[in-house]
Enzyme design. Structure first.
Site, PDB file in Angstrom:
ATOM      1  N   GLY A 151       0.586  -0.955   0.364  1.00 50.58           N
ATOM      2  CA  GLY A 151      -0.007   0.075  -0.007  1.00 50.58           C
ATOM      3  C   GLY A 151       0.779   1.234   0.546  1.00 50.58           C
ATOM      4  O   GLY A 151       1.239   1.421  -0.944  1.00 50.58           O
ATOM      5  N   CYS A 152       1.252   1.643   1.479  1.00 52.46           N
ATOM      6  CA  CYS A 152       2.080   2.720   1.247  1.00 52.46           C
ATOM      7  C   CYS A 152       3.151   3.295   0.596  1.00 52.46           C
ATOM      8  O   CYS A 152       3.527   3.850   0.465  1.00 52.46           O
ATOM      9  CB  CYS A 152       1.342   3.137   2.861  1.00 52.46           C
ATOM     10  SG  CYS A 152      -0.515   4.169   3.008  1.00 52.46           S
ATOM     11  N   VAL A 153       3.336   1.643   1.303  1.00 49.02           N
ATOM     12  CA  VAL A 153       4.908   1.731   0.502  1.00 49.02           C
ATOM     13  C   VAL A 153       5.246   1.856  -0.624  1.00 49.02           C
ATOM     14  O   VAL A 153       6.512   2.429  -1.080  1.00 49.02           O
ATOM     15  CB  VAL A 153       5.902   0.271   1.259  1.00 49.02           C
ATOM     16  CG1 VAL A 153       7.294   0.460   0.185  1.00 49.02           C
ATOM     17  CG2 VAL A 153       5.972   0.848   3.060  1.00 49.02           C
ATOM     18  N   THR A 156       4.838   5.192  -1.794  1.00 47.29           N
ATOM     19  CA  THR A 156       5.569   6.704  -1.716  1.00 47.29           C
ATOM     20  C   THR A 156       6.793   6.353  -3.380  1.00 47.29           C
ATOM     21  O   THR A 156       7.486   6.578  -3.416  1.00 47.29           O
ATOM     22  CB  THR A 156       6.309   6.012  -0.416  1.00 47.29           C
ATOM     23  OG1 THR A 156       4.952   6.451   0.031  1.00 47.29           O
ATOM     24  CG2 THR A 156       6.964   7.001  -0.214  1.00 47.29           C
TER      25      THR A 156
END
Length: 210
Positions: A151-153, A156
């Site tokens: 998800g957020c990794v 990013t």
């Protein structure tokens, strides 16, 4: 990740090359907050071991004088800034500025001079000042730790590459609540968006004569 059964498909298409390390790295730690360290809320899987490895990576980055940025998901207490992301995952609205769940885990607590990015989306770059902060410090390489890998990794990492930073996903410093998406996303990121390195390999590569 080169042992993936379908890696040859990517290799035949010219993917999976390395972007390498530049001359000015930074460390970005994504969403290692209390709520993601607790399986009762957003955690589970291998997030705990990834935090343990990141403690060592953060200590290394600080010794080397790298810029360090931390991200948190933070919503207004009244939910006024919530968007579609919170329709998919309504429990994210619990991550407010003062909620214990949204606080960075104590063992990775930021020091003065380290950036803390508050975000409402997946990527640490989307609608934040992270890219400008890194550019002002003439960073050319971003090492990413944090959660969740899928998800957020991942978001990013993709945005770091799209901002033309050489990007390293530190494989033992990222974690997910489930292992299958963790492994699948590491493989895909390694083929298209980032170099995959362990913490030890990154530290050795940075301190080796060049």
């Amino acid at each position: 990740m080169s042992g993936h059964p379908e890696a040859d498909i990517y290799h035949r298409q010219g993917m999976g090359n390395r972007s390498g390390l530049g001359a000015a790295p930074a460390l970005v730690i994504v969403d290692f907050v209390v709520g993601f360290s607790d399986p009762a809320h957003f955690g589970g899987g291998n997030i705990g071991p990834a935090i343990e490895q990141t403690v060592q990576l953060l200590a290394f980055a600080r010794r080397q004088g790298w810029p360090v940025a931390h991200t948190r998901v933070v919503y207004a207490e009244d939910g006024s800034d919530a968007g579609v992301f919170t329709l998919k995952a309504p429990s994210l609205r619990k991550l407010t500025e003062t909620s214990p769940l949204s606080q960075i885990v104590p063992e990775l607590a930021p020091l003065p001079g380290e950036l803390v990015v508050r975000k409402q989306g997946a990527s640490g770059f989307f609608d934040t000042n992270l890219a400008g902060w890194l550019a002002f410090r003439r960073v050319d390489t971003v090492a990413v730790a944090g959660c969740t890998t899928s998800g957020c990794v991942r978001a990013t990492v993709v945005d770091a590459m799209q901002h033309n930073f050489r990007t390293v996903c530190v494989v033992d410093c990222v974690g997910d609540r489930a292992i299958a998406p963790h492994e699948a996303n590491l493989f895909d990121m390694g083929q298209k968006y980032a170099d995959l390195m362990t913490r030890a390999d990154l530290e050795a590569a940075w301190t080796a004569p060049r």
